[in-house]
Design a protein around this motif. Structure first.
Motif, PDB file in Angstrom:
ATOM      1  N   ASP A  83       0.835  -1.213   0.000  1.00  0.00           N
ATOM      2  CA  ASP A  83       0.000   0.000   0.000  1.00  0.00           C
ATOM      3  C   ASP A  83       0.864   1.256   0.000  1.00  0.00           C
ATOM      4  N   THR A  84       1.972   1.226   0.736  1.00  0.00           N
ATOM      5  CA  THR A  84       2.866   2.384   0.799  1.00  0.00           C
ATOM      6  C   THR A  84       3.504   2.659  -0.552  1.00  0.00           C
ATOM      7  N   PHE A  85       3.965   1.604  -1.229  1.00  0.00           N
ATOM      8  CA  PHE A  85       4.581   1.775  -2.547  1.00  0.00           C
ATOM      9  C   PHE A  85       3.562   2.272  -3.566  1.00  0.00           C
ATOM     10  N   ARG A  86       2.328   1.801  -3.468  1.00  0.00           N
ATOM     11  CA  ARG A  86       1.292   2.287  -4.386  1.00  0.00           C
ATOM     12  C   ARG A  86       1.024   3.778  -4.173  1.00  0.00           C
ATOM     13  N   ARG A  87       1.116   4.212  -2.942  1.00  0.00           N
ATOM     14  CA  ARG A  87       0.817   5.608  -2.631  1.00  0.00           C
ATOM     15  C   ARG A  87       1.984   6.536  -2.906  1.00  0.00           C
ATOM     16  N   TYR A  88       3.199   6.099  -2.514  1.00  0.00           N
ATOM     17  CA  TYR A  88       4.364   6.996  -2.577  1.00  0.00           C
ATOM     18  C   TYR A  88       5.381   6.610  -3.646  1.00  0.00           C
ATOM     19  N   GLY A  89       5.200   5.477  -4.316  1.00  0.00           N
ATOM     20  CA  GLY A  89       6.191   5.021  -5.281  1.00  0.00           C
ATOM     21  C   GLY A  89       7.328   4.281  -4.592  1.00  0.00           C
ATOM     22  N   LEU A  90       8.345   3.916  -5.363  1.00  0.00           N
ATOM     23  CA  LEU A  90       9.456   3.120  -4.858  1.00  0.00           C
ATOM     24  C   LEU A  90      10.661   3.995  -4.544  1.00  0.00           C
ATOM     25  N   PRO A  91      11.321   3.753  -3.420  1.00  0.00           N
ATOM     26  CA  PRO A  91      12.577   4.453  -3.148  1.00  0.00           C
ATOM     27  C   PRO A  91      13.724   3.804  -3.907  1.00  0.00           C
ATOM     28  N   ILE A  92      14.840   4.506  -3.968  1.00  0.00           N
ATOM     29  CA  ILE A  92      16.039   3.918  -4.564  1.00  0.00           C
ATOM     30  C   ILE A  92      16.650   2.883  -3.630  1.00  0.00           C
ATOM     31  N   ARG A  93      16.686   3.198  -2.326  1.00  0.00           N
ATOM     32  CA  ARG A  93      17.304   2.291  -1.353  1.00  0.00           C
ATOM     33  C   ARG A  93      16.519   2.298  -0.060  1.00  0.00           C
ATOM     34  N   ILE A  94      16.529   1.146   0.616  1.00  0.00           N
ATOM     35  CA  ILE A  94      15.946   1.003   1.948  1.00  0.00           C
ATOM     36  C   ILE A  94      17.026   0.470   2.871  1.00  0.00           C
ATOM     37  N   ASN A  95      17.161   1.085   4.036  1.00  0.00           N
ATOM     38  CA  ASN A  95      18.121   0.605   5.035  1.00  0.00           C
ATOM     39  C   ASN A  95      17.369   0.068   6.248  1.00  0.00           C
ATOM     40  N   ALA A  96      17.809  -1.106   6.722  1.00  0.00           N
ATOM     41  CA  ALA A  96      17.180  -1.754   7.867  1.00  0.00           C
ATOM     42  C   ALA A  96      18.264  -2.284   8.787  1.00  0.00           C
TER      43      ALA A  96
END
Length: 272
Positions: A83-96
């Motif tokens: 749902d978040t990606f549908r609303r805001y699009g995809l980031p280049i990188r995610i850090n966890a």
């Protein structure tokens, strides 16, 4: 002695000296270049335990997700990220951090989890904080402190729905109403805009170069290459990976899944 060293420029300037260089946190240059993700410490409520999931944009400090999850498994969070990606699009990188569901600290390079494999297939780069260094996700950690102090430590919560209502109200205030000192007293919403990278409703096909040796991973993370059986993360079961020669070291091969390198095969060690 201290004053002598300071006069000769061998020590830093006195505390409070206006000439001291201010410390600046590293920050990316635009929204969606990096999202920081993590779980806040479990919240005990009258009817169980909740796990607040937080996602923060590094550049704007805009909070993209503040969700009271029932658990920390991939099946608990993947619909939320969809749902978040549908609303805001995809980031280049995610850090966890290093633990599940983001990765496996026991595996080389933190391992690949079912969740990180999904992110990689979406074309998102996945990185992990150094073990025992939570400051790598410092902005999200700072967000957690404010969340705990202003919401979680002040309320007696009956259930997850009540907690979610409190989180949603605080999230709106944080993003749209409360000035942020690190943003020159602007609010995060003024610096954030959705990504132009649209979420694909179907995962893209896995493709490799013509020079790659492609192998499909079997059950339990087992694969066969060069006449031998090897183990890779179980999250790759049924998926194709690429084996690439290192060119500069005979007998050493790197393993790739989509774009990231995740391991290696050393035929030299296997022959010993």
């Amino acid at each position: 002695m201290t004053e002598i060293l300071r006069r000769h420029g061998q020590l830093g300037l006195p505390e409070g000296d206006g000439r001291q260089t201010r410390y600046h946190r590293f920050e990316h240059e635009a929204p969606n270049q990096l999202w920081q993700i993590d779980f806040k410490s479990p919240v005990h409520i009258a009817r169980g335990v909740c796990h607040p999931l937080t996602v923060l944009d590094d550049y704007s400090r805009y909070n993209l997700v503040l969700h009271a999850c029932s658990g920390q498994r991939t099946q608990d969070i993947q619909p939320i990220f969809t749902d978040t990606f549908r609303r805001y699009g995809l980031p280049i990188r995610i850090n966890a951090d290093n633990g599940p569901p983001w990765g496996s600290p026991r595996e080389p390079s933190h391992g690949l989890s079912t969740f990180s494999v999904w992110l990689v297939r979406l074309g998102i780069r996945v990185s992990h904080s150094r073990p025992y260094h939570p400051q790598t996700n410092g902005k999200d950690e700072r967000f957690h402190r404010s969340l705990g102090r202003e919401v979680l430590n002040l309320m007696g919560l009956a259930d997850r729905e009540q907690l979610q209502r409190a989180l949603s109200h605080w999230r709106h205030c944080y993003n749209h109403e409360r000035p942020h000192e690190a943003l020159q007293l602007s609010v995060p919403a003024t610096r954030y805009q959705p990504s132009r990278r649209v979420f694909p409703e179907q995962l893209p096909a896995i493709e490799y170069g013509s020079d790659d040796h492609v192998v499909r991973v079997g059950w339990n993370g087992a694969m066969v290459a060069f006449g031998q059986k090897w183990k890779v993360p179980k999250a790759l079961n049924g998926l194709d990976i690429a084996i690439r020669h290192t060119h500069d070291q005979d007998g050493l091969y790197h393993l790739y899944f989509c774009h990231p390198r995740f391991g290696q095969l050393d035929l030299r060690a296997a022959k010993k």
